[in-house]
Motif scaffolding. Structure first.
Motif, mmCIF file in Angstrom:
data_model
loop_
_atom_site.group_PDB
_atom_site.id
_atom_site.type_symbol
_atom_site.label_atom_id
_atom_site.label_comp_id
_atom_site.label_asym_id
_atom_site.label_seq_id
_atom_site.Cartn_x
_atom_site.Cartn_y
_atom_site.Cartn_z
ATOM 1 N N PHE A 155 15.301 43.608 80.808
ATOM 2 C CA PHE A 155 16.224 42.575 81.258
ATOM 3 C C PHE A 155 15.529 41.582 82.189
ATOM 4 O O PHE A 155 15.757 40.368 82.094
ATOM 5 N N VAL A 158 13.294 39.222 80.115
ATOM 6 C CA VAL A 158 14.075 38.205 79.385
ATOM 7 C C VAL A 158 14.535 37.109 80.332
ATOM 8 O O VAL A 158 14.395 35.911 80.041
ATOM 9 N N HIS A 159 15.081 37.493 81.485
ATOM 10 C CA HIS A 159 15.543 36.521 82.482
ATOM 11 C C HIS A 159 14.392 35.604 82.913
ATOM 12 O O HIS A 159 14.530 34.372 82.919
ATOM 13 N N CYS A 162 13.044 33.252 80.126
ATOM 14 C CA CYS A 162 13.923 32.107 79.873
ATOM 15 C C CYS A 162 13.870 31.094 81.013
ATOM 16 O O CYS A 162 13.990 29.886 80.786
ATOM 17 N N ILE A 194 21.776 28.411 78.431
ATOM 18 C CA ILE A 194 21.336 29.727 77.959
ATOM 19 C C ILE A 194 21.113 30.667 79.136
ATOM 20 O O ILE A 194 21.513 31.841 79.099
ATOM 21 N N ASN A 195 20.508 30.149 80.205
ATOM 22 C CA ASN A 195 20.245 30.972 81.389
ATOM 23 C C ASN A 195 21.530 31.457 82.035
ATOM 24 O O ASN A 195 21.643 32.625 82.432
ATOM 25 N N GLU A 196 22.512 30.562 82.121
ATOM 26 C CA GLU A 196 23.786 30.936 82.736
ATOM 27 C C GLU A 196 24.545 31.940 81.871
ATOM 28 O O GLU A 196 25.201 32.842 82.395
ATOM 29 N N LEU A 197 24.418 31.791 80.553
ATOM 30 C CA LEU A 197 25.038 32.758 79.652
ATOM 31 C C LEU A 197 24.381 34.125 79.782
ATOM 32 O O LEU A 197 25.069 35.159 79.808
ATOM 33 N N LEU A 198 23.053 34.125 79.922
ATOM 34 C CA LEU A 198 22.320 35.386 80.111
ATOM 35 C C LEU A 198 22.720 36.059 81.419
ATOM 36 O O LEU A 198 22.897 37.278 81.471
ATOM 37 N N ILE A 199 22.863 35.264 82.476
ATOM 38 C CA ILE A 199 23.281 35.822 83.771
ATOM 39 C C ILE A 199 24.639 36.486 83.645
ATOM 40 O O ILE A 199 24.841 37.616 84.117
ATOM 41 N N CYS A 201 26.205 37.585 80.849
ATOM 42 C CA CYS A 201 26.176 38.746 79.939
ATOM 43 C C CYS A 201 25.410 39.918 80.546
ATOM 44 O O CYS A 201 25.896 41.059 80.555
ATOM 45 N N PHE A 202 24.223 39.639 81.069
ATOM 46 C CA PHE A 202 23.386 40.703 81.619
ATOM 47 C C PHE A 202 23.989 41.279 82.890
ATOM 48 O O PHE A 202 23.940 42.488 83.117
#
Length: 311
Positions: A155, A158-159, A162, A194-199, A201-202
């Protein structure tokens, strides 16, 4: 370096916790004391568990791993923060910022899942004591700890990967005391969707999933404790569980406040305060919680001290 018509940022300035000059020295001394206590407490817990043979059980292997995570977690953040109190301009280079972010994420995510692993260990010990030695065998314990670190590394990678693709142009003052995802994304001059979506979701997975596992485990644990007829046995079980729940409540509560809110409504002022808890206060409190509320640790410490005194 050029990105289109914009010069790319090569260094950031960390705003720190407070800009008031009269608070810099008191804050420096306060957080220096906290860091020293954190290092001594967690390192002491690791050494004590390593030296005491009767603490060589899954519960204490997990506790030792938690102490290691807390020690590293605090070391990634606090020394750099202490510099901000004594320097006029707290500058951190782009590579240093990305490195700090990566290791912060590794140890923060590790702590989330390690606390869940500890809850599972207590669930098995209290609800299925006859199967404990099989379910939590040495191999199973090693696999559990390895899985925690593997999840964290994946994780965090990936963060960070990105974020490296995000462009930073003119703005370079991070409204925070360390390099963290939300304040860094506010400085971006490119899309961060994309970064905010990852934050989102993760963070949901790394905060909500362990929290749900911990909550479920303790529902079964409390139900089992209430069926214990012995008052002393019930008291010992509640004492062990309450220590873990205290650490869980502070850590997950402050982390959820920071990450589980839309970026449009986030405020870095309260965010800074909440992040102090899970990056600095919790690593200091964990060894204190688990040692003062744990008779096995107290007995082991007394034996080690007695052994050293009579050598």
């Amino acid at each position: 370096m050029e990105t289109g018509n914009h010069s790319r940022v090569t260094e950031f300035i960390l705003a720190g916790i407070s800009e008031q000059p009269e608070l810099q020295l008191p804050l420096f001394l306060l957080f220096l004391g906290i860091y020293v206590f954190t290092v001594v407490g967690n390192l002491g817990m690791i050494i004590l568990i390593g030296l005491s043979s009767h603490l060589h059980t899954p519960m204490y292997y997990l506790l030792s791993s938690l102490s290691f995570i807390d020690l590293c977690h605090s070391t990634v953040i606090t020394p750099r923060m202490l510099i901000s109190f004594v320097s006029k301009k707290n500058v951190i280079s782009y590579p240093e910022c990305m490195t700090q972010l990566y290791f912060f994420l590794v140890f923060a995510i590790s702590e989330c899942h390690m606390l869940a692993a500890m809850a599972y260990d207590r669930y098995v010990a209290i609800c299925s004591p006859l199967l404990y030695s099989i379910t939590m065998s040495q191999q199973a314990c090693i696999s559990l700890i390895s899985a925690v670190y593997a999840i964290a590394v994946v994780f965090a990678s990936v963060h960070t990967g990105c974020l490296v693709r995000v462009h930073f142009c003119k703005l370079n003052v991070i409204n925070h005391y360390f390099c963290d995802l939300p304040p860094l994304l506010k400085l971006s001059c490119s899309s961060t969707d994309i970064n905010e979506l990852l934050i989102l979701c993760f963070s949901t997975f790394n905060i909500c999933a362990p929290s749900l596992l911990i909550l479920t485990s303790y529902i079964f644990i409390i139900a089992s404790i209430l069926r214990i007829r012995s008052t002393s046995g019930r008291s010992k079980a509640f004492s062990t569980c309450s220590s873990h729940l205290s650490a869980v409540a502070v850590f997950f509560g402050s982390a959820a406040f920071m990450y589980l809110q839309p970026s449009s409504v986030s405020s870095m002022g309260p965010g800074n305060v909440s992040s102090v808890f899970y990056t600095i206060i919790v690593p200091m409190l964990n060894p204190l919680i688990y040692s003062l509320r744990n008779k096995d640790v107290s007995i082991a410490l007394k034996k080690i001290l007695d052994r050293k005194l009579f050598l």
